[in-house]
Design a protein around this motif. Structure first.
Motif, PDB file in Angstrom:
ATOM      1  N   GLY A   1       7.572   6.184  -3.592  1.00 41.28           N
ATOM      2  CA  GLY A   1       8.257   7.469  -3.551  1.00 41.28           C
ATOM      3  C   GLY A   1       7.473   8.604  -4.159  1.00 41.28           C
ATOM      4  N   SER A   2       6.519   8.308  -5.056  1.00 37.16           N
ATOM      5  CA  SER A   2       5.715   9.375  -5.663  1.00 37.16           C
ATOM      6  C   SER A   2       4.520   9.760  -4.818  1.00 37.16           C
ATOM      7  CB  SER A   2       5.233   8.916  -7.048  1.00 37.16           C
ATOM      8  OG  SER A   2       4.339   7.819  -6.920  1.00 37.16           O
ATOM      9  N   GLY A   3       4.369   9.089  -3.663  1.00 40.66           N
ATOM     10  CA  GLY A   3       3.261   9.426  -2.773  1.00 40.66           C
ATOM     11  C   GLY A   3       1.984   8.674  -3.074  1.00 40.66           C
ATOM     12  N   LYS A   4       2.050   7.608  -3.852  1.00 41.17           N
ATOM     13  CA  LYS A   4       0.854   6.826  -4.188  1.00 41.17           C
ATOM     14  C   LYS A   4       0.811   5.547  -3.353  1.00 41.17           C
ATOM     15  CE  LYS A   4      -0.250   9.727  -7.425  1.00 41.17           C
ATOM     16  NZ  LYS A   4      -0.114   9.371  -8.829  1.00 41.17           N
ATOM     17  N   MET A   5      -0.400   5.141  -3.004  1.00 40.84           N
ATOM     18  CA  MET A   5      -0.583   3.887  -2.271  1.00 40.84           C
ATOM     19  C   MET A   5      -0.465   2.718  -3.238  1.00 40.84           C
ATOM     20  SD  MET A   5      -3.649   4.789   0.450  1.00 40.84           S
ATOM     21  CE  MET A   5      -4.711   5.647  -0.716  1.00 40.84           C
ATOM     22  N   VAL A   6       0.428   1.779  -2.893  1.00 40.65           N
ATOM     23  CA  VAL A   6       0.640   0.620  -3.765  1.00 40.65           C
ATOM     24  C   VAL A   6       0.152  -0.671  -3.117  1.00 40.65           C
ATOM     25  CG1 VAL A   6       2.586   1.700  -4.952  1.00 40.65           C
ATOM     26  CG2 VAL A   6       3.009   0.337  -2.890  1.00 40.65           C
ATOM     27  N   MET A   7      -0.143  -0.617  -1.805  1.00 39.77           N
ATOM     28  CA  MET A   7      -0.643  -1.805  -1.116  1.00 39.77           C
ATOM     29  C   MET A   7      -1.439  -1.370   0.104  1.00 39.77           C
ATOM     30  SD  MET A   7      -0.296  -4.009   1.680  1.00 39.77           S
ATOM     31  CE  MET A   7       1.347  -3.814   2.367  1.00 39.77           C
ATOM     32  N   VAL A   8      -2.597  -2.011   0.300  1.00 37.92           N
ATOM     33  CA  VAL A   8      -3.386  -1.815   1.523  1.00 37.92           C
ATOM     34  C   VAL A   8      -3.850  -3.185   1.988  1.00 37.92           C
ATOM     35  CG1 VAL A   8      -4.163   0.505   0.882  1.00 37.92           C
ATOM     36  CG2 VAL A   8      -5.556  -1.473   0.274  1.00 37.92           C
TER      37      VAL A   8
ATOM     38  N   GLU B   1      -7.565  -4.707   6.844  1.00 36.09           N
ATOM     39  CA  GLU B   1      -7.951  -3.868   7.973  1.00 36.09           C
ATOM     40  C   GLU B   1      -8.189  -2.427   7.524  1.00 36.09           C
ATOM     41  OE1 GLU B   1      -8.911  -3.032  11.944  1.00 36.09           O
ATOM     42  OE2 GLU B   1      -8.767  -4.897  10.791  1.00 36.09           O
ATOM     43  N   ILE B   2      -7.400  -1.950   6.567  1.00 32.38           N
ATOM     44  CA  ILE B   2      -7.611  -0.595   6.038  1.00 32.38           C
ATOM     45  C   ILE B   2      -8.964  -0.522   5.334  1.00 32.38           C
ATOM     46  CG2 ILE B   2      -6.792   1.065   4.311  1.00 32.38           C
ATOM     47  CD1 ILE B   2      -5.175   1.094   6.843  1.00 32.38           C
ATOM     48  N   GLU B   3      -9.305  -1.558   4.554  1.00 35.51           N
ATOM     49  CA  GLU B   3     -10.613  -1.581   3.898  1.00 35.51           C
ATOM     50  C   GLU B   3     -11.729  -1.494   4.936  1.00 35.51           C
ATOM     51  OE1 GLU B   3     -10.719  -4.132   0.001  1.00 35.51           O
ATOM     52  OE2 GLU B   3      -9.621  -5.293   1.527  1.00 35.51           O
ATOM     53  N   ARG B   4     -11.563  -2.266   6.022  1.00 34.08           N
ATOM     54  CA  ARG B   4     -12.606  -2.277   7.061  1.00 34.08           C
ATOM     55  C   ARG B   4     -12.692  -0.933   7.773  1.00 34.08           C
ATOM     56  NH1 ARG B   4     -13.394  -2.536  12.198  1.00 34.08           N
ATOM     57  NH2 ARG B   4     -11.163  -2.387  12.643  1.00 34.08           N
ATOM     58  N   GLN B   5     -11.528  -0.355   8.104  1.00 38.86           N
ATOM     59  CA  GLN B   5     -11.516   0.895   8.867  1.00 38.86           C
ATOM     60  C   GLN B   5     -12.100   2.062   8.073  1.00 38.86           C
ATOM     61  OE1 GLN B   5      -7.591   1.812  10.263  1.00 38.86           O
ATOM     62  NE2 GLN B   5      -7.568   0.204  11.835  1.00 38.86           N
ATOM     63  N   PHE B   6     -11.724   2.161   6.791  1.00 37.25           N
ATOM     64  CA  PHE B   6     -12.081   3.349   6.020  1.00 37.25           C
ATOM     65  C   PHE B   6     -13.275   3.129   5.088  1.00 37.25           C
ATOM     66  CE2 PHE B   6      -7.762   4.159   7.346  1.00 37.25           C
ATOM     67  CZ  PHE B   6      -7.759   5.521   7.633  1.00 37.25           C
TER      68      PHE B   6
ATOM     69  N   TYR C   1     -13.419   1.617   2.155  1.00 39.84           N
ATOM     70  CA  TYR C   1     -13.106   1.582   0.726  1.00 39.84           C
ATOM     71  C   TYR C   1     -12.802   0.143   0.298  1.00 39.84           C
ATOM     72  CZ  TYR C   1     -12.438   6.692   0.531  1.00 39.84           C
ATOM     73  OH  TYR C   1     -12.603   8.059   0.572  1.00 39.84           O
ATOM     74  N   LEU C   2     -12.974  -0.115  -0.980  1.00 41.72           N
ATOM     75  CA  LEU C   2     -12.439  -1.333  -1.571  1.00 41.72           C
ATOM     76  C   LEU C   2     -10.975  -1.092  -1.916  1.00 41.72           C
ATOM     77  CD1 LEU C   2     -15.362  -2.305  -3.981  1.00 41.72           C
ATOM     78  CD2 LEU C   2     -14.839  -3.280  -1.738  1.00 41.72           C
ATOM     79  N   ARG C   3     -10.192  -2.164  -1.948  1.00 44.57           N
ATOM     80  CA  ARG C   3      -8.772  -2.033  -2.201  1.00 44.57           C
ATOM     81  C   ARG C   3      -8.486  -1.317  -3.523  1.00 44.57           C
ATOM     82  NH1 ARG C   3      -5.290  -7.119  -0.500  1.00 44.57           N
ATOM     83  NH2 ARG C   3      -6.896  -6.836   1.091  1.00 44.57           N
ATOM     84  N   GLU C   4      -9.228  -1.678  -4.575  1.00 41.98           N
ATOM     85  CA  GLU C   4      -8.962  -1.082  -5.884  1.00 41.98           C
ATOM     86  C   GLU C   4      -9.310   0.411  -5.915  1.00 41.98           C
ATOM     87  OE1 GLU C   4     -12.668  -3.756  -6.126  1.00 41.98           O
ATOM     88  OE2 GLU C   4     -10.612  -3.838  -5.349  1.00 41.98           O
ATOM     89  N   GLU C   5     -10.128   0.871  -4.961  1.00 45.95           N
ATOM     90  CA  GLU C   5     -10.445   2.296  -4.911  1.00 45.95           C
ATOM     91  C   GLU C   5      -9.293   3.110  -4.320  1.00 45.95           C
ATOM     92  OE1 GLU C   5     -15.050   3.003  -4.209  1.00 45.95           O
ATOM     93  OE2 GLU C   5     -14.262   1.564  -2.750  1.00 45.95           O
ATOM     94  N   LEU C   6      -8.387   2.437  -3.605  1.00 45.58           N
ATOM     95  CA  LEU C   6      -7.302   3.143  -2.936  1.00 45.58           C
ATOM     96  C   LEU C   6      -5.973   3.042  -3.671  1.00 45.58           C
ATOM     97  CD1 LEU C   6      -8.058   2.194   0.778  1.00 45.58           C
ATOM     98  CD2 LEU C   6      -8.528   4.359  -0.358  1.00 45.58           C
ATOM     99  N   ILE C   7      -5.725   1.898  -4.330  1.00 43.94           N
ATOM    100  CA  ILE C   7      -4.451   1.722  -5.019  1.00 43.94           C
ATOM    101  C   ILE C   7      -4.287   2.826  -6.070  1.00 43.94           C
ATOM    102  CG2 ILE C   7      -3.083   0.200  -6.503  1.00 43.94           C
ATOM    103  CD1 ILE C   7      -3.354  -0.747  -3.617  1.00 43.94           C
ATOM    104  N   GLY C   8      -3.110   3.491  -6.040  1.00 47.15           N
ATOM    105  CA  GLY C   8      -2.824   4.571  -6.981  1.00 47.15           C
ATOM    106  C   GLY C   8      -3.220   5.942  -6.468  1.00 47.15           C
ATOM    107  N   GLN C   9      -3.963   6.002  -5.362  1.00 48.52           N
ATOM    108  CA  GLN C   9      -4.354   7.287  -4.778  1.00 48.52           C
ATOM    109  C   GLN C   9      -3.297   7.726  -3.764  1.00 48.52           C
ATOM    110  OE1 GLN C   9      -7.117   9.064  -5.584  1.00 48.52           O
ATOM    111  NE2 GLN C   9      -7.753   7.513  -7.097  1.00 48.52           N
ATOM    112  N   THR C  10      -3.249   9.035  -3.493  1.00 53.12           N
ATOM    113  CA  THR C  10      -2.386   9.521  -2.419  1.00 53.12           C
ATOM    114  C   THR C  10      -3.092   9.265  -1.089  1.00 53.12           C
ATOM    115  OG1 THR C  10      -3.340  11.739  -2.432  1.00 53.12           O
ATOM    116  CG2 THR C  10      -1.480  11.325  -3.923  1.00 53.12           C
ATOM    117  N   PRO C  11      -2.330   9.139  -0.004  1.00 53.30           N
ATOM    118  CA  PRO C  11      -2.955   8.853   1.294  1.00 53.30           C
ATOM    119  C   PRO C  11      -3.822   9.991   1.803  1.00 53.30           C
ATOM    120  CG  PRO C  11      -0.606   9.266   1.564  1.00 53.30           C
ATOM    121  CD  PRO C  11      -0.861   9.166   0.097  1.00 53.30           C
TER     122      PRO C  11
END
Length: 730
Positions: free
Chosen positions: A6-13, A16-21, A23-33
């Protein structure tokens, strides 16, 4: 997939998202999309995300020209996004499904570019060009078509092609029980089709069309190049009138003149002065030459126009050759040449028009005699190797110059014009030989003779009465070979011609003994059996075929005047007969049954079509079913359609959610070559809630069903489908 709180943060990826973009998973968790969105679009994306959170509603994956993802390396790519809100004890979660569509977008752009070029080429074409869909509706045309038919473009687009070509066009595009639409068109490719066009003012004119296929985003289309042939038809009419004039106004009086001169030379030459007798002989010889010239011209024209009727029958070749030699003996004596039949010549029968075959031998003899030296010899031989009968004519002349050999069978071809004029002749004889032999289904060739001279050879398929069979030598080598067990020759030949047209090679056995001999000598893909054979009945033949290991499961179809007599035989339950068909034969049904049964036999393992846009699921299911079936895995509806057009499919496993479409959209197209529905198993996230019917037999949930359970279900359904299909055919 990305899960956002609800706060706009990524909590799970997911991976396939790692491959497409990148990034490593830990680089995305906690970031906004927005980190995954190009900078120019981030404020807009934030606004849309906040608006969605205020009124969360599921949104399917949808195409949009303004959706782009931003990789870690700064590169952008086109994406499609689907959103699913989920209310939990911790508040709102949003599952975002992100699909990389950059490859598809590039393909669409390339397709648009190619279609633009195609339209430009269409406009530049000198002929009228019309593009038609499978329903017979005009979707595109060029300026030449407007000019030729007198319509404006907007008056024709969307209209039926029958408005401008009333008959013969649409029928060539229609799929039937025998052919798919692509096969129907393929039979017309490369051949000019003469039809009648109709202008806007109602006037009609002759046209010739050439068809070619075109695949586009609109589906299967057909391009027709249309050429008006009024001038050509007028010239053909003038030629016909000329030929008629030659035939009636020249040949008739010349025949009378030649006959009269022949009578004078035969009865009165001895009573005339020597100089007068010599002039009479010259006149008679030249009148005969003119008659032969006119006959050759007329024969050539008739052969080329297809107006020569061939009265086919079984011809004993050796007696016909002997008669031709006798008929030409006087001609040979005029050149001081001897003609004889080789003593080692064989007997043999061929299917031919006896008069036309005699004309072939006469032309070969005439050619050999003219170019043989005085006191030379022409030798004719007949050979029969069981498959072909060869007629050879050997002369001892000067031979054929190397530079003339490629032109030997051309019209009016003469190696040495001066010498040819001395020898006489029109240069049409060998051309006529080639046209007749090709119409008879044979071949003509020549070789240099040992010691000088030339050997011309004619080969025609032989009838082997002793063996009781005929081998089909004219079909493609790769065609499935069928043994047709039928004692009536005319019926067998007619069935063979139809089967050959449908893509099969069909050998014929006229007796049960011959059928068993051929079955031992060659491996057949199927058997067609008549119940009444001269040396036995079809039931006994089938039992003996089934006793052979290699034919235990081979498709066998009974084709008989009274198939019920065989079906009622107490032994019929042991025959495993695929079908009992009555004469006259429904050829289209017969071909459908053969094609489907041979496909089933050659693909003994069931073939499963699995349609799912999750590549991980495709790989896991393919591995789980590897020991059970051959699995064709595709990730789109378009890919599934391509497979259905080329492969025999026993069962389909469908995911419901496929990008912007649904796997259920394929259901109307899941049919085999007989029109039967292909069984379907739904294997989807929400599969358990799907309704089942005759086609959708099982619906399984990915989260609840095990792979072992899926494999067991597939085995059971394939077995049921094949058993049901065999009963329907029988």
């Amino acid at each position: 997939m990305v899960m956002i709180d609800g706060s706009g943060k990524m909590v799970m990826v997911n991976a396939e998202i790692e491959r497409q973009f990148g990034y490593l998973r830990e680089e995305l968790i906690g970031q906004t999309p927005e980190i995954l969105v190009p900078e120019r679009l981030r404020s807009q994306h934030t606004h849309h995300r906040e608006a969605f959170n205020r009124r969360p509603e599921s949104r399917r994956v949808e195409a949009s020209p303004n959706l782009f993802g931003l990789r870690k390396d700064g590169s952008e790519f086109a994406i499609e996004v689907g959103l699913t809100p989920m209310r939990t004890g911790d508040g709102l979660l949003v599952l975002s499904v992100i699909v990389d569509v950059s490859v598809r977008k590039a393909a669409e752009k390339q397709l648009a570019l190619m279609e633009g070029r195609y339209r430009a080429l269409l406009e530049a074409a000198p002929d009228a060009m019309v593009v038609v869909n499978q329903g017979g509706e005009i979707v595109l045309l060029n300026a030449q078509a407007e000019k030729q038919f007198g319509y404006r473009r907007d008056e024709l687009v969307g209209q039926m092609v029958k408005n401008i070509i009333p008959q013969g066009f649409t029928e060539r595009l229609v799929a039937d029980g025998l052919r798919s639409a692509a096969d129907a068109l393929a039979q017309q490719i490369g051949s000019g089709i003469e039809l009648i066009g109709r202008r806007k003012d109602g006037s009609e004119f002759p046209i010739e069309i050439m068809l070619s296929p075109l695949e586009s985003h609109e589906g299967f289309l057909v391009t027709a190049a249309i050429r008006e042939i009024s001038v050509r038809k007028r010239m053909e009419r003038l030629k016909d009138e000329f030929v008629s004039t030659v035939s009636h106004e020249l040949r008739t009086p010349l025949t009378s003149i030649a006959g009269s001169l022949g009578l004078l030379a035969g009865q009165w030459a001895g009573k005339l002065p020597e100089s007068a007798a010599r002039l009479l002989a010259i006149a008679h010889k030249n009148s005969q030459r003119l008659v032969r010239l006119i006959n050759d011209i007329l024969d050539t024209e008739k052969l080329e126009s297809g107006r020569v009727a061939f009265n086919m029958s079984w011809v004993d070749v050796r007696p016909l050759v002997e008669q031709a030699i006798e008929d030409n003996r006087g001609y040979a004596e005029g050149y001081g040449v001897r003609v004889r039949l080789d003593d080692a010549s064989s007997d043999g029968k061929v299917n031919a028009d006896p008069d036309r075959l005699a004309q072939v031998i006469t032309n070969l003899l005439s050619n050999a005699i003219k170019f043989s030296p005085a006191d030379g010899e022409v030798v004719v031989a007949v050979e029969n190797n069981g498959e072909v009968v060869r007629i050879s004519v050997r002369d001892h002349g000067p031979g054929i110059p190397a530079d003339f050999k490629p032109h030997i069978f051309e019209k009016f071809a003469q190696a040495d014009a001066t010498n040819s004029r001395q020898k006489g002749g029109t240069g049409l004889g060998l051309s006529i030989v080639k046209q007749i032999i090709e119409r008879l289904g044979g071949e003509v060739s020549f070789v240099d003779a040992p010691g000088g001279g030339t050997i011309f050879q004619v080969e025609l398929p032989a009838r082997n009465d002793a063996a009781g069979w005929e081998i089909d030598l004219k079909s493609e080598v790769s065609a499935p070979r069928i043994l047709l067990c039928e004692d009536d020759h005319d019926t067998a030949v007619a069935m063979r011609d139809w089967l050959r047209h449908a893509g099969f090679a069909a050998d014929i056995a006229f007796t049960m003994t011959a059928a068993l001999t051929r079955a031992d000598a060659a491996g057949y893909a199927a058997f067609l059996v008549d119940l009444q054979l001269p040396d036995g009945n079809g039931i006994d033949l089938i039992l003996r075929l089934r006793a052979q290991t290699q034919y235990h499961g081979t498709p066998i179809i009974v084709v008989s005047g009274e198939p019920s007599r065989g079906r009622d035989d107490v032994r019929s339950s042991r025959l495993n007969v695929l079908g009992w068909l009555s004469k006259p034969v429904d050829f289209e049904r017969l071909v459908r049954v053969l094609k489907d049964s041979i496909a089933l036999k050659t693909n003994k393992r069931p073939c499963i079509l699995h349609v799912d846009d999750d590549h991980d699921v495709l790989a896991i299911v393919a591995e789980a079913l590897r020991a059970t079936a051959d699995v064709v895995s595709v990730d789109s509806i378009e890919g599934a359609r391509r497979v259905l057009a080329t492969d025999h499919i026993d069962l389909a496993v469908l995911d419901i959610a496929l990008g912007t479409g649904s796997g259920l959209d394929l259901l109307p197209e899941l049919r085999d070559s007989l029109g039967n529905v292909i069984p379907v198993i739904i294997f989807s996230v929400r599969g358990a809630g799907s309704a089942c019917d005759e086609q959708v037999q099982v619906a399984l949930s990915k989260s609840q069903a095990s792979l072992e359970g899926l494999a067991a279900t597939i085995r059971a359904r394939v077995a049921d489908a094949r058993a049901h299909r065999s009963k329907e055919v029988a």
